[in-house]
Structures are given as C-alpha cells and as structure tokens.
Design an enzyme around this catalytic site. Structure first.
Site, PDB file in Angstrom:
ATOM      1  N   GLN A 108       0.842  -1.197   0.000  1.00  7.65           N
ATOM      2  CA  GLN A 108       0.000   0.000   0.000  1.00  7.65           C
ATOM      3  C   GLN A 108       0.879   1.250   0.000  1.00  7.65           C
ATOM      4  OE1 GLN A 108      -3.374  -0.663   3.079  1.00  7.65           O
ATOM      5  NE2 GLN A 108      -1.829  -2.196   3.519  1.00  7.65           N
TER       6      GLN A 108
ATOM      7  N   HIS B  41      -1.497   1.179  -4.360  1.00  6.23           N
ATOM      8  CA  HIS B  41      -1.899   2.572  -4.131  1.00  6.23           C
ATOM      9  C   HIS B  41      -1.064   3.539  -4.974  1.00  6.23           C
ATOM     10  CE1 HIS B  41      -4.055   1.726  -0.011  1.00  6.23           C
ATOM     11  NE2 HIS B  41      -4.704   1.260  -1.053  1.00  6.23           N
TER      12      HIS B  41
ATOM     13  N   ASN C  58       3.644  -6.874  13.436  1.00  6.25           N
ATOM     14  CA  ASN C  58       3.176  -5.529  13.780  1.00  6.25           C
ATOM     15  C   ASN C  58       3.401  -5.340  15.280  1.00  6.25           C
ATOM     16  OD1 ASN C  58       1.488  -3.214  14.374  1.00  6.25           O
ATOM     17  ND2 ASN C  58       0.413  -3.609  12.455  1.00  6.25           N
TER      18      ASN C  58
ATOM     19  N   VAL D 273       3.519   4.112  -1.168  1.00  4.31           N
ATOM     20  CA  VAL D 273       3.769   4.795  -2.433  1.00  4.31           C
ATOM     21  C   VAL D 273       5.227   5.255  -2.525  1.00  4.31           C
ATOM     22  CG1 VAL D 273       1.351   5.528  -2.655  1.00  4.31           C
ATOM     23  CG2 VAL D 273       2.985   7.033  -1.462  1.00  4.31           C
TER      24      VAL D 273
ATOM     25  N   CYS E 271      -2.923  12.192 -20.974  1.00  2.00           N
ATOM     26  CA  CYS E 271      -1.703  11.866 -21.749  1.00  2.00           C
ATOM     27  C   CYS E 271      -0.933  10.678 -21.179  1.00  2.00           C
ATOM     28  CB  CYS E 271      -0.759  13.063 -21.812  1.00  2.00           C
ATOM     29  SG  CYS E 271      -1.466  14.491 -22.615  1.00  2.00           S
TER      30      CYS E 271
HETATM   31  P1  OAD Z   1      -1.497   2.852   9.037  1.00  2.91           P
HETATM   32  O1  OAD Z   1      -0.886   4.116   9.521  1.00  2.91           O
HETATM   33  O2  OAD Z   1      -2.961   2.753   9.039  1.00  2.91           O
HETATM   34  O3  OAD Z   1      -0.956   1.625   9.891  1.00  2.91           O
HETATM   35  C1  OAD Z   1       0.427   1.436  10.082  1.00  2.91           C
HETATM   36  C2  OAD Z   1       0.617   0.169  10.888  1.00  2.91           C
HETATM   37  O4  OAD Z   1       2.006  -0.041  11.032  1.00  2.91           O
HETATM   38  C3  OAD Z   1       0.020   0.209  12.303  1.00  2.91           C
HETATM   39  O5  OAD Z   1      -0.764  -0.949  12.503  1.00  2.91           O
HETATM   40  C4  OAD Z   1       1.254   0.200  13.214  1.00  2.91           C
HETATM   41  O6  OAD Z   1       1.021  -0.526  14.413  1.00  2.91           O
HETATM   42  C5  OAD Z   1       2.274  -0.504  12.337  1.00  2.91           C
HETATM   43  N1  OAD Z   1       3.679  -0.216  12.638  1.00  2.91           N
HETATM   44  C6  OAD Z   1       4.224   0.914  13.164  1.00  2.91           C
HETATM   45  N2  OAD Z   1       5.564   0.783  13.246  1.00  2.91           N
HETATM   46  C7  OAD Z   1       5.871  -0.436  12.734  1.00  2.91           C
HETATM   47  C8  OAD Z   1       7.087  -1.154  12.547  1.00  2.91           C
HETATM   48  N3  OAD Z   1       8.259  -0.643  12.887  1.00  2.91           N
HETATM   49  N4  OAD Z   1       7.011  -2.389  12.010  1.00  2.91           N
HETATM   50  C9  OAD Z   1       5.817  -2.932  11.663  1.00  2.91           C
HETATM   51  N5  OAD Z   1       4.637  -2.314  11.826  1.00  2.91           N
HETATM   52  C10 OAD Z   1       4.665  -1.074  12.347  1.00  2.91           C
HETATM   53  O7  OAD Z   1      -0.892   2.579   7.586  1.00  2.91           O
HETATM   54  P2  OAD Z   1      -1.437   1.610   6.447  1.00  2.91           P
HETATM   55  O8  OAD Z   1      -2.086   0.414   7.019  1.00  2.91           O
HETATM   56  O9  OAD Z   1      -0.337   1.415   5.470  1.00  2.91           O
HETATM   57  O10 OAD Z   1      -3.772   5.010   1.676  1.00  2.91           O
HETATM   58  O11 OAD Z   1      -2.537   2.526   5.795  1.00  2.91           O
HETATM   59  C11 OAD Z   1      -3.224   2.051   4.683  1.00  2.91           C
HETATM   60  C12 OAD Z   1      -3.529   3.185   3.759  1.00  2.91           C
HETATM   61  O12 OAD Z   1      -4.162   4.241   4.490  1.00  2.91           O
HETATM   62  C13 OAD Z   1      -2.337   3.872   3.129  1.00  2.91           C
HETATM   63  O13 OAD Z   1      -1.844   3.184   1.999  1.00  2.91           O
HETATM   64  C14 OAD Z   1      -2.890   5.197   2.777  1.00  2.91           C
HETATM   65  C15 OAD Z   1      -3.629   5.509   4.033  1.00  2.91           C
HETATM   66  O14 OAD Z   1      -4.677   6.380   3.921  1.00  2.91           O
HETATM   67  C16 OAD Z   1      -3.858   5.927   0.713  1.00  2.91           C
HETATM   68  O15 OAD Z   1      -3.227   6.962   0.732  1.00  2.91           O
HETATM   69  C17 OAD Z   1      -4.798   5.528  -0.391  1.00  2.91           C
END
Ligand code: OAD
Length: 248
Positions: free
Chosen positions: A102, A120, A215, A104, A132
């Site tokens: 997910q 994403h 996690n 970018v 384009c």
């Molecule tokens: P989140 O910010 O929702 O979640 C991040 C996760 O990483 C949490 O569950 C943390 O506990 C965990 N975390 C933190 N530090 C860590 C580490 N060192 N090792 C492993 N895990 C750790 O981010 P995403 O789940 O990626 O979408 O969010 C999903 C989407 O929401 C993103 O792609 C973005 C956002 O809105 C778009 O922009 C479309």
C-alpha cells in the site's frame, strides 16, 4: 532479542509454493517514513479528504500539491531499512514471492524486490489529468509553480490512489489472484483499516493460506492471523528470513 519467530511459520514459508506479503506504512517506519494513523501519523490533525481526494484536487490543486511536494521532499531522504532488505532476500531464496504494498514510497523496489504490486500507486510518478498518461518524475521539491503542468497544459497529479478512488483494476486483479494462490500470506505493518487492500488478507485466508502478521501493536487483521509477531518489521523480518534460510 525480540519477539519469538514461530517455528510453524518458518516451516510454512520454507515449504510454500507461493508467498504473498501485504505491506503497509509500518514496513517503512524504520526508514523515517511516518505511518498514517495514530499519534504522530500523517493523518493526525489533518483532514485527509482536503489533501488526498479528487475533489480537493479540483478545488485547490496547489494546496494538494504543496502536501505532496512536501511528502516527496521528505521521502527523498529515506532509504530502505532492514525490513525491505529482508523481503528482497526472501524473493531470492523462495520460489514465488509477491509483495503487495500500500506504500507509495517505492522503497521495496529500492531494496531490490522485483515482484512488487504497488496497489496505491507511486508518489514518484505523475499523471496527466488530460489523459496523456503518466511518467516518473523524482524531482523534489518540484520547481514552481504548482501544480506542475503536462506538455498539453493540463495539470499533472501524483499517480497515487486518493480517497474515493478505485484501485487500478488490472493491478488489483493481479493482487487478488496472487492472494488467492498463496500458501502463506504475511501481513506486515498495516492497520488493515483501508479497503480493498485489507480484503487481500481475507482472500488469502479463505483460499487456505496461512495468515501471519508482523506488527508491534497488532491490527484489525491480528484476530484472524494464525501467527502474530508483535515486533517491528525491521527487527522481525530479518530474523524470520534468516530462520527460513537456516531451515533450507
Ligand atoms: P497505518 O498508519 O494505518 O498503519 C500502520 C501500521 O504499522 C500500524 O498498525 C502500526 O502498528 C504498524 N507499525 C508501526 N511501526 C511499525 C514497525 N516498525 N514495524 C511494523 N509495523 C509497524 O498505515 P497503512 O495500514 O499502510 O492510503 O494505511 C493504509 C492506507 O491508508 C495507506 O496506503 C494510505 C492511508 O490512507 C492511501 O493513501 C490511499
């Protein structure tokens, strides 16, 4: 030390024909990339739909671009961490590994992973709103004025998926297919709060994959995971990959 690496997971991965790794912002946390949710997250104190939606871009493209230009400038300083490197190594030692991310930031590719589905999009690609197409542009910051313009004079936008937008169809179908075929689905550093990305873990599990999570704080997907490694990806993934190598 660090959290225990379950022997059952090591064995499942060692003997798997296909492994899918679903990653989120947590995998890049140790590279200095902020996660989205929770205290200190990118969305904390910010209304996401004001900077990351098609409507926001129509209303105020310069504002949206100032957010993305800032993010690009911050991301330009970041390099892959041991979690990204461990996943690149995994691809070298197991037969079929697909990373569905997910993120970018392109840090999986920077670490050397080759089969990466960036569902994403990528912040390092710009797309013409006039149709384009899109192209890589790694300049950070971008030269003013914002928004940058295509040669056809239409505004360019970041080639990322915004709130309210569908994921690129063919790419998401490829991700669904890979999830459906996986023997193991490793979920790393995602809250599981965003759909349809999180559905990929459910697809994998429904099709018989062993679901495992890395996690430090758990996620919405923990409860359905057979194995949960409660540790940072930058610590747990290198140890997991070492254990798989040692078992081969
Ligand atoms: P989140 O910010 O929702 O979640 C991040 C996760 O990483 C949490 O569950 C943390 O506990 C965990 N975390 C933190 N530090 C860590 C580490 N060192 N090792 C492993 N895990 C750790 O981010 P995403 O789940 O990626 O979408 O969010 C999903 C989407 O929401 C993103 O792609 C973005 C956002 O809105 C778009 O922009 C479309």
């Amino acid at each position: 030390m660090g959290a225990e690496i379950p022997a059952g997971l090591v064995e499942a991965m060692r003997s798997a024909d296909a492994v899918v790794v679903l990653t989120g912002a947590g995998v890049s946390a140790a590279s200095g990339v902020p996660t989205f949710r929770g205290a200190g997250g990118l969305w904390a104190g910010r209304r996401v739909e004001e900077v990351a939606s098609p409507l926001a871009f129509r209303n105020d493209p310069a504002l949206v671009w100032s957010f993305y230009d800032w993010r690009r400038t911050e991301l330009a300083k970041c390099t892959p961490n041991p979690a990204h490197h461990a996943l690149a190594r995994l691809e070298a030692i197991l037969s079929e590994v697909t990373i569905i991310t997910q993120n970018v930031d392109e840090l999986h590719r920077a670490a050397g992973s080759r089969r990466v589905l960036e569902i994403h999009g990528s912040i390092w690609r710009l797309r013409c709103t006039g149709g384009c197409g899109e192209a890589e542009d790694r300049r950070a910051p971008l030269p003013p004025p914002l928004p940058p313009l295509c040669t056809c004079k239409s505004p360019l936008r970041p080639a990322v998926v915004w709130f309210g937008e569908a994921l690129p169809r063919a790419l998401f179908e490829e991700a669904q297919h890979a999830a459906g075929l996986a023997d193991v689905c490793l979920v790393v550093g995602t809250s599981g709060a965003v759909e349809p990305a999180a559905s990929l873990a459910r697809i994998a599990r429904a099709n018989g994959a062993v679901l495992a999570e890395i996690n430090p704080d758990g996620s919405l997907l923990s409860a359905m995971s057979r194995y949960v490694i409660t540790d940072g990806a930058e610590r747990a993934l290198p140890r997991l990959v070492e254990a798989i190598e040692a078992a081969r």
